[in-house]
Design an enzyme around this catalytic site. Structure first.
Site, PDB file in Angstrom:
ATOM      1  N   GLU A  88     -32.979 105.635 -45.889  1.00 27.77           N
ATOM      2  CA  GLU A  88     -33.845 106.082 -44.783  1.00 27.77           C
ATOM      3  C   GLU A  88     -33.192 105.791 -43.441  1.00 27.77           C
ATOM      4  OE1 GLU A  88     -38.343 105.374 -45.232  1.00 27.77           O
ATOM      5  OE2 GLU A  88     -37.349 104.091 -46.720  1.00 27.77           O
ATOM      6  N   ASP A 118     -29.950 105.598 -42.857  1.00 25.58           N
ATOM      7  CA  ASP A 118     -28.859 106.564 -42.657  1.00 25.58           C
ATOM      8  C   ASP A 118     -29.420 107.907 -42.186  1.00 25.58           C
ATOM      9  OD1 ASP A 118     -26.927 104.731 -43.339  1.00 25.58           O
ATOM     10  OD2 ASP A 118     -26.874 105.311 -45.452  1.00 25.58           O
ATOM     11  N   LEU A 145     -17.980 101.858 -41.149  1.00 26.00           N
ATOM     12  CA  LEU A 145     -17.407 103.005 -41.852  1.00 26.00           C
ATOM     13  C   LEU A 145     -18.328 104.192 -41.684  1.00 26.00           C
ATOM     14  CD1 LEU A 145     -16.479 101.466 -45.324  1.00 26.00           C
ATOM     15  CD2 LEU A 145     -14.875 102.517 -43.730  1.00 26.00           C
ATOM     16  N   GLU A 169     -12.040 102.179 -53.671  1.00 34.46           N
ATOM     17  CA  GLU A 169     -12.548 100.833 -53.994  1.00 34.46           C
ATOM     18  C   GLU A 169     -14.075 100.857 -54.071  1.00 34.46           C
ATOM     19  OE1 GLU A 169     -11.521  98.483 -50.615  1.00 34.46           O
ATOM     20  OE2 GLU A 169      -9.386  98.874 -50.820  1.00 34.46           O
ATOM     21  N   LYS A 180     -17.705  99.905 -52.891  1.00 33.15           N
ATOM     22  CA  LYS A 180     -18.303  99.460 -51.624  1.00 33.15           C
ATOM     23  C   LYS A 180     -19.315  98.382 -51.975  1.00 33.15           C
ATOM     24  CE  LYS A 180     -20.462 101.071 -47.381  1.00 33.15           C
ATOM     25  NZ  LYS A 180     -21.329  99.933 -47.232  1.00 33.15           N
ATOM     26  N   ASP A 212     -22.235  95.713 -51.457  1.00 34.49           N
ATOM     27  CA  ASP A 212     -23.408  95.632 -50.586  1.00 34.49           C
ATOM     28  C   ASP A 212     -23.671  94.166 -50.272  1.00 34.49           C
ATOM     29  OD1 ASP A 212     -25.565  96.348 -49.126  1.00 34.49           O
ATOM     30  OD2 ASP A 212     -26.884  96.743 -50.841  1.00 34.49           O
ATOM     31  N   ARG A 218     -19.123  89.679 -38.879  1.00 34.18           N
ATOM     32  CA  ARG A 218     -18.673  90.839 -38.108  1.00 34.18           C
ATOM     33  C   ARG A 218     -19.199  90.801 -36.674  1.00 34.18           C
ATOM     34  NH1 ARG A 218     -19.786  96.902 -40.115  1.00 34.18           N
ATOM     35  NH2 ARG A 218     -21.804  96.512 -39.167  1.00 34.18           N
ATOM     36  N   TYR A 252     -10.957  92.669 -49.465  1.00 38.62           N
ATOM     37  CA  TYR A 252     -10.394  94.010 -49.644  1.00 38.62           C
ATOM     38  C   TYR A 252      -9.632  94.536 -48.427  1.00 38.62           C
ATOM     39  CZ  TYR A 252     -14.790  94.740 -47.233  1.00 38.62           C
ATOM     40  OH  TYR A 252     -15.817  94.623 -46.345  1.00 38.62           O
ATOM     41  N   LYS A 254     -21.602 107.131 -50.447  1.00 34.64           N
ATOM     42  CA  LYS A 254     -22.680 106.268 -50.964  1.00 34.64           C
ATOM     43  C   LYS A 254     -23.377 106.918 -52.155  1.00 34.64           C
ATOM     44  CE  LYS A 254     -24.588 103.841 -47.292  1.00 34.64           C
ATOM     45  NZ  LYS A 254     -25.370 102.697 -47.077  1.00 34.64           N
ATOM     46  N   CYS A 260     -61.523  85.256 -49.624  1.00 35.98           N
ATOM     47  CA  CYS A 260     -60.729  84.986 -50.823  1.00 35.98           C
ATOM     48  C   CYS A 260     -61.350  85.714 -52.020  1.00 35.98           C
ATOM     49  CB  CYS A 260     -60.688  83.481 -51.087  1.00 35.98           C
ATOM     50  SG  CYS A 260     -59.864  83.089 -52.640  1.00 35.98           S
ATOM     51  N   CYS A 297     -62.813  82.725 -54.347  1.00 40.92           N
ATOM     52  CA  CYS A 297     -63.862  81.754 -54.027  1.00 40.92           C
ATOM     53  C   CYS A 297     -64.636  82.134 -52.762  1.00 40.92           C
ATOM     54  CB  CYS A 297     -63.268  80.357 -53.875  1.00 40.92           C
ATOM     55  SG  CYS A 297     -62.211  80.193 -52.436  1.00 40.92           S
ATOM     56  N   CYS A 318     -56.000  81.415 -48.398  1.00 40.02           N
ATOM     57  CA  CYS A 318     -57.319  80.844 -48.629  1.00 40.02           C
ATOM     58  C   CYS A 318     -57.183  79.345 -48.325  1.00 40.02           C
ATOM     59  CB  CYS A 318     -57.721  81.058 -50.082  1.00 40.02           C
ATOM     60  SG  CYS A 318     -59.115  80.018 -50.550  1.00 40.02           S
ATOM     61  N   CYS A 353     -60.408  76.050 -54.285  1.00 43.71           N
ATOM     62  CA  CYS A 353     -60.355  77.425 -54.812  1.00 43.71           C
ATOM     63  C   CYS A 353     -59.843  77.374 -56.252  1.00 43.71           C
ATOM     64  CB  CYS A 353     -59.417  78.250 -53.927  1.00 43.71           C
ATOM     65  SG  CYS A 353     -59.025  79.864 -54.601  1.00 43.71           S
TER      66      CYS A 353
HETATM   67  S1  IVH Z   1     -13.205  98.705 -45.385  1.00 49.51           S
HETATM   68  C1  IVH Z   1     -12.423  99.347 -40.659  1.00 49.51           C
HETATM   69  N1  IVH Z   1     -13.857  98.384 -47.865  1.00 49.51           N
HETATM   70  O1  IVH Z   1     -19.119  98.299 -45.578  1.00 49.51           O
HETATM   71  C2  IVH Z   1     -13.545  99.174 -41.618  1.00 49.51           C
HETATM   72  N2  IVH Z   1     -15.527  97.995 -46.216  1.00 49.51           N
HETATM   73  O2  IVH Z   1     -20.738 100.184 -44.135  1.00 49.51           O
HETATM   74  C3  IVH Z   1     -13.018  98.787 -42.904  1.00 49.51           C
HETATM   75  N3  IVH Z   1     -17.670  97.249 -47.120  1.00 49.51           N
HETATM   76  O3  IVH Z   1     -18.234  97.137 -42.403  1.00 49.51           O
HETATM   77  C4  IVH Z   1     -14.036  98.483 -43.888  1.00 49.51           C
HETATM   78  N4  IVH Z   1     -17.082  97.251 -49.234  1.00 49.51           N
HETATM   79  O4  IVH Z   1     -18.544  95.403 -44.327  1.00 49.51           O
HETATM   80  C5  IVH Z   1     -14.290  98.337 -46.595  1.00 49.51           C
HETATM   81  N5  IVH Z   1     -14.275  98.104 -50.138  1.00 49.51           N
HETATM   82  C6  IVH Z   1     -14.698  98.050 -48.872  1.00 49.51           C
HETATM   83  C7  IVH Z   1     -16.011  97.674 -48.521  1.00 49.51           C
HETATM   84  C8  IVH Z   1     -16.398  97.661 -47.175  1.00 49.51           C
HETATM   85  C9  IVH Z   1     -18.071  96.999 -48.377  1.00 49.51           C
HETATM   86  C10 IVH Z   1     -18.548  97.081 -45.938  1.00 49.51           C
HETATM   87  C11 IVH Z   1     -17.860  96.564 -44.715  1.00 49.51           C
HETATM   88  C12 IVH Z   1     -18.091  97.639 -43.685  1.00 49.51           C
HETATM   89  C13 IVH Z   1     -19.335  98.275 -44.199  1.00 49.51           C
HETATM   90  C14 IVH Z   1     -19.556  99.652 -43.649  1.00 49.51           C
END
Ligand code: IVH
Length: 620
Positions: A46, A48, A108, A138, A140, A142, A161, A251, A340, A434, A437, A452, A457
């Site tokens: 949402e 995004d 990103l 790679e 991503k 979370d 960050r 990474y 994503k 409540c 009670c 409560c 209770c």
């Molecule tokens: S590279 C210059 N690689 O996702 C930016 N980021 O939504 C390079 N993240 O800020 C980021 N996995 O905190 C990169 N394999 C991955 C990642 C990754 C998670 C995070 C990262 C970034 C955010 C953006």
């Protein structure tokens, strides 16, 4: 005719401007909740969508207009005035020392569409005038972005960050991560200085463990592992952070001295592996966008087995020289993109909203759903957290709603589908009394939960006894919910200590009890008297004291009597015990009804001492 057209255009422009301001305000609010407080109110999807809508509306605006409201004096504009479409959020908190990254940490660009990923590849191929490009794909992760600085191979700093330029120094909390070496060693050359970027995460199992502990200690639950990881990274008391297991995946490359140590992202990956640093278990080096797409699809199948939560794939140009040439916008590199994965969502009917009273009186609304399968398991109930959340989502009984699993684990109601709302659906009104009670509910200032206030209770009495008898605490066999309900209804038990005054005849009065079952329960109560001290401490249900803290307290303080008399300083000297917990313990024993229980327990013959000395390590 001409006048009319102009007028209409004017209104449209004004409406657009209002729409933009409104969206900017909403997004700033969500950024604050996500980055600073780790308590987002909407899903990433949402969020995004809001950002995309804003970008769409802003497309035709001039650069100057991208500064928020203060259009008058461009010279005084700061990043806070910028439209949130031009910034990457900010996690900095006043309580932490700040540090300026040598190479900024960008965000990103995101996409959910294969078409947009192919356009990304097309733009780069055009730029380099090449038929196909090498990428690294790679997972991503979370989690929470982090930058580690190693100087001559020694970890000297961990920084969040922040706003991308400057972040918070959280080294103490990161040093607890077991998988992270403080010194790097290996056959690959060790640089003079290197900023290594990655993501701190909380594993699913640990997330469930901590939430279970918090539920037992009646503390607010975290909605997903990412929020809990973010909250842990920003704990002010590193001792508390030690009690929560974080993980880390590295990474990315920030600054590096010497500069030319690596030529490719894939070389950098190899060095991370060689240095024994924790990194992604799968990454794909591919020669074209088609192969990258195949890797993304493979990743989607594999990622559920990873220890960390993932929400997509990151596709990066492999050549570092080409990365430099492609460059970046103020927010994100042009050489990488995040694809994503959609979170599985299902529609179902909200059949009822019921309220539950916990052992400390918190009243929690629970959604009862028409059962539906989401991400592999049937969902029939979902917590609605509190009255505010319910009101904000305007959920009504009979609504068709959307459910998903937050962080792929916890069922959550995302929203209601207004178009499908039955015409007779009425707004839900949260009870003022409540449900157990009938006592008037109270809400402390600044708190989301209604409570409560009555200690009498029955729901709270049952809750306290159930908690005391539970497997996590005194582990009293056969003393389940149904038996406790009868004992409380018949007023045979009001307090946990009353359990030890019960006789055979008391049990024989209960439904379903015969001599054998009564004797079994009496025997189980007898056995529980010998339980280790930490189980008793945990079972008392002191706010903020879960099983882990109870173990630390029992081991370090030694007896229940001593715990009841411990000073603030005695308590905070223990690893894992912060000011808040210490205050809560002292407040608990300052209440006579709690301290008077100690001599009663003594008379009843309970074990009130810890048999292990502090040096002997953690109790089982
Ligand atoms: S590279 C210059 N690689 O996702 C930016 N980021 O939504 C390079 N993240 O800020 C980021 N996995 O905190 C990169 N394999 C991955 C990642 C990754 C998670 C995070 C990262 C970034 C955010 C953006």
């Amino acid at each position: 005719m001409l006048v009319e057209t102009t007028c209409r255009l004017k209104v449209t422009a004004k409406e657009r401007e209002e729409g933009i301001q409104d969206l900017r305000e909403q997004i700033r609010g969500h950024d604050e909740l996500y980055y600073r407080h780790s308590t987002p109110e909407i899903s990433d999807r949402e969020y995004d969508r809001l950002k995309n809508r804003l970008a769409e509306l802003e497309k035709n605006q001039s650069q100057l207009d991208l500064f928020g409201e203060s259009l008058t004096d461009a010279s005084t504009q700061t990043s806070e005035d910028l439209s949130p479409s031009q910034t990457i959020g900010d996690d900095r908190l006043d309580a932490f020392e700040s540090y300026r990254h040598i190479v900024p940490m960008l965000s990103l660009d995101n996409t959910y569409a294969k078409e947009e990923f192919l356009q990304f590849d097309q733009r780069l191929r055009k730029l380099f005038d090449l038929e196909s490009l090498s990428y690294v794909v790679e997972p991503k992760i979370d989690g929470v972005a982090i930058s580690l600085t190693y100087e001559k191979g020694v970890l000297v700093r961990a920084v969040t960050r922040g706003n991308g330029v400057e972040g918070d120094v959280v080294t103490q909390n990161i040093l607890h991560i077991k998988a992270l070496p403080e010194r790097i060693k290996g056959s690959f050359a060790i640089p003079e200085l290197i900023e290594i970027r990655g993501e701190v995460f909380m594993a699913h199992q640990e997330f469930l463990r901590i939430n279970k502990d918090r539920e037992a200690a009646e503390e607010n639950l975290y909605a997903n592992p990412r929020n809990l990881a973010a909250g842990t990274v920003k704990l002010l008391d590193p001792k508390e952070a030690r009690n929560r297991d974080l993980g880390i995946v590295l990474y990315g490359l920030g600054a590096c001295k010497p500069k030319d140590l690596f030529t490719r992202q894939s070389d950098f990956h190899d060095a991370i592996l060689d240095w024994n640093l924790p990194t992604v278990e799968n990454r794909w080096l591919v020669e074209s966008a088609e192969d990258a797409w195949a890797a993304i699809e493979k990743l989607d199948l594999l990622r559920h087995k990873y220890e960390y939560p993932t929400d997509g794939a990151v596709i990066k140009l492999d050549s570092l020289a080409m990365q430099v040439e492609a460059g970046a916008t103020a927010k994100a590199p042009r050489w990488a993109i995040a694809y994503k994965f959609e979170t599985e969502q299902q529609e179902t009917i909200l059949e009822d909203i019921q309220t539950q009273v916990g052992r400390t009186g918190t009243v929690t609304p629970v959604a009862h759903l028409k059962p539906v399968v989401v991400a592999g398991s049937t969902v029939a109930r979902a917590t609605l957290h509190n009255a505010d959340e319910l009101a904000r989502k305007d959920l009504r009984i009979g609504d068709t709603i959307v459910v998903e699993k937050a962080g792929e684990i916890i069922p959550q109601v995302v929203k209601t589908i207004l178009e499908k709302r039955p015409s007779d659906a009425v707004p839900y009104s949260f009870p003022t009394k409540c449900p157990e009670c009938d006592t008037e509910l109270l809400r402390a200032e600044g708190e989301a939960a209604w409570r409560c206030p009555s200690r009498d209770c029955p729901a709270q009495i049952r809750g306290r006894i159930q908690y005391y008898a539970s497997r996590n605490c005194m582990d009293i066999e056969n003393l389940g919910e149904a038996v406790i309900q009868q004992l409380v209804d018949r007023e045979l038990v009001r307090d946990v200590a009353d359990l030890y005054d019960l006789g055979r005849d008391d049990f024989l009065q209960l439904e379903g009890f015969a001599e054998k079952s009564a004797d079994n329960l009496l025997e189980a109560l007898e056995v529980s008297k010998k339980q280790e001290l930490w189980r008793l401490v945990c079972g008392l249900g002191i706010k903020h004291v879960g099983a882990t803290a109870a173990k630390d307290l029992a081991r370090e303080i030694g007896s229940l009597e001593a715990l009841s008399k411990a000073s603030e300083a005695d308590l905070t000297a223990i690893d894992g015990v912060g000011d808040i917990m210490a205050d809560s313990i002292r407040a608990y024993f300052a209440d006579d009804s709690n301290s008077n229980r100690i001599p009663r327990f003594q008379e009843q013959g309970l074990n009130l001492e810890c048999t292990l000395s502090p040096q002997m390590g953690t109790l089982g």
